[in-house]
Design an enzyme around this catalytic site. Structure first.
Site, short mmCIF file in Angstrom:
data_model
loop_
_atom_site.label_atom_id
_atom_site.label_comp_id
_atom_site.label_asym_id
_atom_site.label_seq_id
_atom_site.Cartn_x
_atom_site.Cartn_y
_atom_site.Cartn_z
N HIS A 77 18.07 1.71 17.59
CA HIS A 77 17.86 0.44 16.88
C HIS A 77 18.57 0.52 15.53
CE1 HIS A 77 13.96 -1.03 19.02
NE2 HIS A 77 14.78 -0.45 19.88
N GLU B 235 17.52 0.06 12.47
CA GLU B 235 16.81 0.80 11.42
C GLU B 235 16.94 2.30 11.62
OE1 GLU B 235 14.00 -2.75 12.38
OE2 GLU B 235 15.57 -1.61 13.40
N CYS C 89 10.16 -3.22 14.81
CA CYS C 89 9.27 -2.98 15.95
C CYS C 89 8.38 -1.78 15.60
CB CYS C 89 10.12 -2.70 17.19
SG CYS C 89 10.95 -1.09 17.16
#
Length: 147
Positions: free
Chosen positions: A52, A54, A82
């Site tokens: 992801h 991040e 998330c």
């Protein structure tokens, strides 16, 4: 630079992800007013659930700073983190989180749940809705294109 300037930089990374066939999410990590690391979604091409935006940005920041504690940094991400990414932010001790679009399916900074309000030993401050329309629009465009 201000919050919207950093979010625009994250949106550029989201556009790179879009152009590469990835879900368009981008992230930048800032220290002392300078962008020290960037990341974007890379899950599809890498075939790796962990990639992801991040996580990519946090990994790059740890490499750039030579350590895992990002206690003097801020992260700007185009989509609400998330659970996995919120957990990574907690574990990296990033004290300030800014995000653009709210995630009504996986958001873990207040939409579905709020990991930052749980009784962990570290609690980042956070603010959502920065350039919310632009951040949501690129996601809508991407999923419309898929259909």
């Amino acid at each position: 630079m201000d919050k919207t300037d950093y979010m625009r930089e994250a949106l550029k990374l989201a556009q790179e992800a879009f152009d590469d066939g990835e879900v368009p999410v981008g992230a930048v990590i800032v220290k002392d007013g300078d962008i020290i690391a960037v990341g974007r979604n890379r899950r599809e091409k890498a075939k790796n659930a962990l990639l992801h935006a991040e996580i990519d940005a946090i990994n790059n920041a740890c490499t750039a700073l030579g350590g895992w504690r990002l206690w003097n940094c801020e992260i700007y991400v185009t989509l609400e983190p998330c659970p996995m990414c919120a957990g990574a932010i907690l574990n990296a001790h990033i004290p300030q989180v800014y995000f653009g679009a709210y995630d009504f399916k996986n958001g873990s900074c207040g939409t579905i749940t709020n990991l930052f309000e749980m009784p962990y030993n570290f609690k980042p401050a956070y603010e959502g809705g920065i350039l919310q329309e632009e951040c949501a629009d690129i996601l809508k465009q991407f999923f419309k294109k898929l259909r």
